[in-house]
Scaffold this active site. Structure first.
Site, PDB file in Angstrom:
ATOM      1  CG  HIS A   1      81.080  31.520  36.383  1.00 13.94           C
ATOM      2  ND1 HIS A   1      82.122  32.820  36.761  1.00 13.94           N
ATOM      3  CD2 HIS A   1      81.302  30.540  36.186  1.00 13.94           C
ATOM      4  CE1 HIS A   1      83.219  31.765  36.609  1.00 13.94           C
ATOM      5  NE2 HIS A   1      83.413  30.382  36.616  1.00 13.94           N
TER       6      HIS A   1
ATOM      7  CG  HIS B   1      83.635  36.676  35.507  1.00 11.87           C
ATOM      8  ND1 HIS B   1      83.635  36.637  36.800  1.00 11.87           N
ATOM      9  CD2 HIS B   1      83.499  36.140  35.014  1.00 11.87           C
ATOM     10  CE1 HIS B   1      83.373  35.454  37.350  1.00 11.87           C
ATOM     11  NE2 HIS B   1      82.580  34.966  36.266  1.00 11.87           N
TER      12      HIS B   1
ATOM     13  CG  ASP C   1      84.467  39.421  38.959  1.00 10.02           C
ATOM     14  OD1 ASP C   1      83.115  39.174  39.195  1.00 10.02           O
ATOM     15  OD2 ASP C   1      85.823  38.075  38.513  1.00 10.02           O
TER      16      ASP C   1
END
Lengths: 435, 316
Positions: A187, A240, A313
């Protein structure tokens, strides 16, 4: 077919599989959990099947592989039990999912992986794969037991919603994970630049008086990581992805030949920061909803292959943590049941081909996780979904199977309904009134 | 402006809450200002029948003396019963959500709820869960509508107009809801606005809104009719925005020398409370010829009376 006896035979379906370059009316037979035969037109009359399914001309796709799911069980099973998550996944057409390590306790050792894998296998339904924590307790200080977790079946190693700030530690994790031939899934958000942040930085945040998270918070960490990948030769995956800068950086890295992949999720290709005025906490996400230019860049990345996977997600959020002023609300949303129709919106919008979207939902993530699934081909595991791509419906969280109801897509009209899902030829979901 | 002509009547608002200047029509702003001016002109007259029998709750999640007292006096002058609740962390720490608090208060049937909260958007959230009319008395960095209204009223009564005036809003713009509400309000009324702030306290995108931004105080206030200083919001700052209060004072503090660059008749405003010797020199703050700071406080009561009355019009 050699044996002329199948456990399951699906006929009259539009077989669609980018990985096998398949698109046409045909049939598919399953024996012993694997695809035992497939072809166009009708199967050989001599082929007998334990169960016969008329595909009704609908799309038969490889089952979806959702590589970015945060389970709440163990630790917060009152929000969503593993059983509810797996049932929701099956209804969403997700036949395999990779779960992130931020459970309570954290998945940072092999025993946790054994435990969760065992529980999932007892529950049946979709295949569940664990992503182990990069660092002990996800605290970003010490490397977790990556080797033991790899032996226990971890398909990769991931951070929570915090980047590993220490570059030396990150370098060592990349080096160690490369030895284990597992991807490092990160992330990307510079901890200091995003610490107090509530939404994407810019004019809208200024108007709303919310603290901004600049797009650079994502690209700074991604660019650093790419430099470390260059140094270590590791396999790296950016989770993401939400900014134009990240897409550009990933594109360059791929051209350079680095072993780099990326995923994104529907909020970042369907929504932008303009959803935030109104302070609806359903739009409080991490990374935040970005600018329109970022959204379009993410779509370009999906279309040209810079982004390899679309994930849900999915994350169950305590509803009390959403009933807060915007900045105080917990970021995240449910998504596993809406992944497919929201992804198909890219196709109906003309932005991305059906081939690319299905690739990003199946073989793309399967390859990242080193799995042999995600493809309709002889001998592959018989993980499939039958999809009615025409029927329109409206996303209503009240109809979700998961008890986690926060979605930024409440009331969104979509197209595409999963009629049935199979894992290893066993039916794990069928829509009401379907056959 | 109301000394001649007919008595202005209560302003009417299309929304049943007052959550921000964004969302108010110019006609609504004008009506509120006219009515407030009338209240300001009649400080001894009783208006106790206007909100007689009504209950107003002041719900403050941030410390405030002047705004809370101002609302309380306004409510009392209109004849309402008032109740002050200071939630300085007690309920918040116990885990009660804002919505729980709203639901609890709702059961007690207040007519108007005045809320100050440290989170942007909190009054809107509250308004979605409560029957009472909600007034935003300041939310995070978002809006402080009654402050902007009282600033406008002060300017209008001193200079007779707002349109065309050169107004500089100076200081910690990034953390200021006052700056934002004034941007919307004074902008809507035709003021010629500019911001003066250190680059680190200038919120991103501000320049894109079509308002000039200066990083030099003397250049920024040059020729201005109104110099509005903002409080350095040290409690909202993360400690890295400026090197020191000392440097801030030297570069962005208003003193006699920098003030000389403004128009000769320039007037000074500050929403309070002031950090004397930081954003403003005491000598200037206390200069009764130039400083409107006490007038702002005075207009605050009148403006809040007009706002409370307007919302009461919409009550069942």
């Amino acid at each position: 077919m050699a044996s002329k006896q199948a456990d399951l035979l699906i006929t009259n379906a539009r077989l669609f599989c980018p990985a096998s370059q398949l698109d046409g009316l045909g049939w598919l037979a399953v024996a012993e959990g694997r695809i035992a035969g497939l072809g166009s037109g009708q199967p050989d009359k001599g082929l007998k099947a334990g169960r016969l399914v008329d595909g009704g001309g609908k799309l038969l796709l490889p089952g979806l592989v959702d590589m970015r799911v945060q389970a709440s069980d163990p630790g917060a099973e009152h929000l969503e039990s593993l059983e509810a998550l797996l049932r929701a996944a099956a209804a969403g057409g997700v036949t395999s999912l990779a779960t992130l390590p931020a459970t309570l306790p954290v998945i940072d050792n092999s025993a946790m992986i054994d435990s969760i894998s065992l529980r999932a296998s007892r529950l049946g339904g979709p295949r569940l794969f664990c992503l182990g924590a990069l660092t002990q307790g996800l605290e970003g200080q010490r490397m977790a037991e990556l080797g033991m977790m790899a032996k226990a079946g971890a398909r990769g190693f991931a951070s929570h919603l915090t980047s590993v700030a220490d570059s030396q530690l990150m370098r060592r994790i990349l080096t160690y994970a490369a030895m284990l031939e597992r991807p490092v899934i990160h992330h990307c958000a510079d901890p200091a630049l995003s610490a107090e942040g509530e939404m994407h930085e810019g004019e809208t945040a200024t108007r709303l008086g919310l603290i901004g998270i600049p797009a650079a918070a994502e690209t700074i960490i991604l660019e650093r990581d790419l430099a470390l990948v260059r140094l270590t030769g590791a396999t790296y995956h950016a989770g993401h992805v939400s900014t134009a800068g990240s897409v550009a950086a990933l594109r360059r890295a791929k051209q350079e030949g680095l072993k780099v992949t990326a995923d994104t999720a529907p909020p970042w290709f369907l929504l932008n920061e303009m959803a935030v005025p109104g302070f609806d906490t359903a739009f409080r996400l991490d990374p935040p909803l970005r600018s329109e230019a970022d959204r379009l860049a993410v779509i370009d990345g999906l279309a040209d292959g810079t982004i390899d996977a679309i994930a849900s997600d999915h994350r169950a959020i305590n509803p009390d943590h959403k009933k807060q002023p915007f900045g105080m609300a917990s970021p995240g949303a449910a998504g596993i049941e809406t992944l497919l129709p929201l992804s198909l919106a890219l196709v109906s919008g003309g932005a991305v081909s059906l081939e690319r979207v299905v690739q990003c939902l199946t073989a793309g993530p399967a390859a990242i996780l080193g799995l042999e699934i995600g493809q309709l081909a002889l001998g592959k595991p018989a993980d499939m979904i039958l999809l009615d791509s025409e029927t329109g419906w409206v996303i209503r969280s009240a109809d979700f199977i998961t008890p986690s109801l926060s979605t930024p897509f409440e009331g969104q009209p979509v197209q595409g309904r999963v009629l049935a899902s199979w894992v290893g030829g066993a039916q794990i979901f069928a829509m009401e009134n379907w056959q | 402006m109301t000394k001649t002509g007919s008595t202005p009547t209560a302003a009417t608002l299309s929304d049943r809450h007052l959550l921000g200047i964004q969302g108010l029509a110019v006609a609504e702003i004008t009506a509120l200002l006219e009515r407030a001016s009338y209240f300001a002109d009649h400080p001894r007259q009783s208006f106790a029948d206007i909100l007689s029998g009504r209950t107003i709750v002041n719900l403050f999640f941030e410390n405030s003396t002047r705004t809370r007292v101002s609302f309380e006096i306004a409510a009392k002058r209109l004849g309402a019963a008032t109740l002050n609740i200071a939630v300085s962390g007690s309920s918040v720490k116990k885990g009660e959500t804002l919505i729980d608090t709203a639901t609890t208060l709702n059961a007690m049937h207040p007519d108007i709820l005045v809320i100050r909260h440290f989170a942007s958007g909190a009054p809107l959230l509250l308004s979605q869960h409560i029957q009472a009319a909600v007034i935003n008395a300041g939310d995070g960095r978002h809006e402080h509508p009654t402050q902007a209204l009282l600033d406008a009223l002060t300017i209008q009564r001193e200079l007779g107009r707002i349109a065309g005036l050169k107004v500089a809003i100076c200081g910690d713009v990034a953390n200021s809801r006052v700056a934002r509400s004034n941007l919307w309000l004074l902008g809507a009324l035709g003021a010629d606005l500019r911001f003066v702030s250190p680059a680190t306290l200038t919120p991103p995108g501000l320049a894109d809104m079509g308002v000039p931004v200066y990083h030099n105080l003397e250049d920024g206030i040059s020729g201005c009719d109104i110099v509005m200083m903002l409080r350095l919001q040290t409690e909202r700052m993360e400690g890295q925005e400026t090197p020191s209060q000392h440097e801030y004072h030297k570069l962005f503090g208003l003193n006699q020398q920098s003030l000389n660059r403004a128009a000769p008749h320039a007037l000074i405003m500050h929403p309070g409370p002031m950090n004397r010797g930081v954003e403003i020199d005491s000598a200037i703050a206390d200069d009764h010829e130039k400083s409107l700071i006490q007038r702002q406080v005075e207009m605050g009561v009148a403006v809040r009376m007009a706002c409370l009355e307007a919302l009461a019009e919409g009550l069942a």
